[in-house]
Design a protein around this motif. Structure first.
Motif, PDB file in Angstrom:
ATOM      1  N   GLU A  14       0.831  -1.204   0.000  1.00  0.00           N
ATOM      2  CA  GLU A  14       0.000   0.000   0.000  1.00  0.00           C
ATOM      3  C   GLU A  14       0.863   1.250   0.000  1.00  0.00           C
ATOM      4  O   GLU A  14       0.589   2.207  -0.727  1.00  0.00           O
ATOM      5  N   CYS A  18       0.760   4.250  -2.639  1.00  0.00           N
ATOM      6  CA  CYS A  18       0.277   5.580  -2.257  1.00  0.00           C
ATOM      7  C   CYS A  18       1.335   6.665  -2.448  1.00  0.00           C
ATOM      8  O   CYS A  18       0.983   7.815  -2.702  1.00  0.00           O
ATOM      9  N   ASP A  21       0.890   8.334  -5.736  1.00  0.00           N
ATOM     10  CA  ASP A  21      -0.395   8.989  -5.961  1.00  0.00           C
ATOM     11  C   ASP A  21      -0.241  10.503  -5.785  1.00  0.00           C
ATOM     12  O   ASP A  21       0.187  10.971  -4.720  1.00  0.00           O
ATOM     13  N   VAL A  24      -2.102  11.984  -2.737  1.00  0.00           N
ATOM     14  CA  VAL A  24      -1.442  11.639  -1.477  1.00  0.00           C
ATOM     15  C   VAL A  24      -0.177  12.471  -1.315  1.00  0.00           C
ATOM     16  O   VAL A  24       0.085  13.016  -0.234  1.00  0.00           O
ATOM     17  N   LYS A  25       0.606  12.578  -2.380  1.00  0.00           N
ATOM     18  CA  LYS A  25       1.854  13.353  -2.300  1.00  0.00           C
ATOM     19  C   LYS A  25       1.577  14.801  -1.927  1.00  0.00           C
ATOM     20  O   LYS A  25       2.236  15.370  -1.052  1.00  0.00           O
ATOM     21  N   TRP A  60       1.175   7.756   7.744  1.00  0.00           N
ATOM     22  CA  TRP A  60       0.144   7.177   6.893  1.00  0.00           C
ATOM     23  C   TRP A  60      -0.777   6.237   7.674  1.00  0.00           C
ATOM     24  O   TRP A  60      -1.987   6.196   7.441  1.00  0.00           O
ATOM     25  N   ARG A  67      -6.245   7.667   3.742  1.00  0.00           N
ATOM     26  CA  ARG A  67      -6.130   6.254   3.341  1.00  0.00           C
ATOM     27  C   ARG A  67      -7.424   5.782   2.685  1.00  0.00           C
ATOM     28  O   ARG A  67      -7.398   5.105   1.667  1.00  0.00           O
ATOM     29  N   PHE A  70      -7.712   7.265  -0.781  1.00  0.00           N
ATOM     30  CA  PHE A  70      -6.745   6.624  -1.677  1.00  0.00           C
ATOM     31  C   PHE A  70      -7.215   5.223  -2.057  1.00  0.00           C
ATOM     32  O   PHE A  70      -7.213   4.862  -3.234  1.00  0.00           O
ATOM     33  N   CYS A  71      -7.622   4.444  -1.062  1.00  0.00           N
ATOM     34  CA  CYS A  71      -8.060   3.072  -1.347  1.00  0.00           C
ATOM     35  C   CYS A  71      -9.298   3.051  -2.234  1.00  0.00           C
ATOM     36  O   CYS A  71      -9.430   2.181  -3.100  1.00  0.00           O
ATOM     37  N   GLU A  74      -8.133   3.679  -5.726  1.00  0.00           N
ATOM     38  CA  GLU A  74      -7.499   2.458  -6.225  1.00  0.00           C
ATOM     39  C   GLU A  74      -8.551   1.410  -6.617  1.00  0.00           C
ATOM     40  O   GLU A  74      -8.423   0.741  -7.637  1.00  0.00           O
TER      41      GLU A  74
END
Length: 153
Positions: A14, A18, A21, A24-25, A60, A67, A70-71, A74
């Motif tokens: 993960e 991430c 991404d 996220v960054k 994280w 999270r 992001f998930c 994804e």
């Protein structure tokens, strides 16, 4: 899946995803967190790289909203992949184009427990089944989840 319920390999996978991404960054940088490079995870003898990796991982693990977002991105990306759709179908899980659009709570009335329309309800049910399948849960997940909740009360 809660961070603490994942094994170290799943956590590393993960993290490797991430850190690539853009959202996220950007979010991490806005919080003053240095985003590690993928090679930071495996550099031997480089204490700076190791600390960068550990610091990001520790941050994280507790960024639940980031999270989750992001998930979800994804999972939506995976749901659009024809090979993933085919693998899901082999397990009896059908996901159709656009099902991932039925993830917004505004389409579900919490008071009446009704969806805006039947099409959205069908999409929601397919999307929910796909999400559970993709995350590795089986048909007994909801039953075992509700049993766990009642045991903890």
């Amino acid at each position: 899946v809660k961070w603490e319920e994942m094994d170290p390999d799943e956590q590393t996978m993960e993290l490797l995803a991430c850190i690539k991404d853009k959202t996220v960054k950007s979010f991490a940088k806005s919080r003053g967190i240095t985003v590690p490079t993928p090679s930071d995870a495996t550099k031997q003898g480089d204490d700076i790289a190791k600390q960068r990796w550990i610091h990001f991982q520790d941050w994280w693990a507790f960024e639940k909203d980031a999270r989750r977002a992001f998930c979800l991105r994804e999972m939506m990306h995976a749901a659009k992949n024809k090979d993933v759709q085919k693998a899901a179908a082999q397990d009896g899980i059908i996901v159709m184009d656009g099902d991932w659009l039925s993830t917004h709570p505004s389409q579900y009335n919490e008071e009446t427990h009704q969806f805006d329309d039947v099409v959205n309800e069908e999409r929601w049910m397919r999307w929910k089944a796909f999400c559970l399948w993709y995350r590795g849960f089986d048909d007994n997940f909801e039953a075992s989840e509700s049993e766990s909740e009642s045991e903890s009360e």
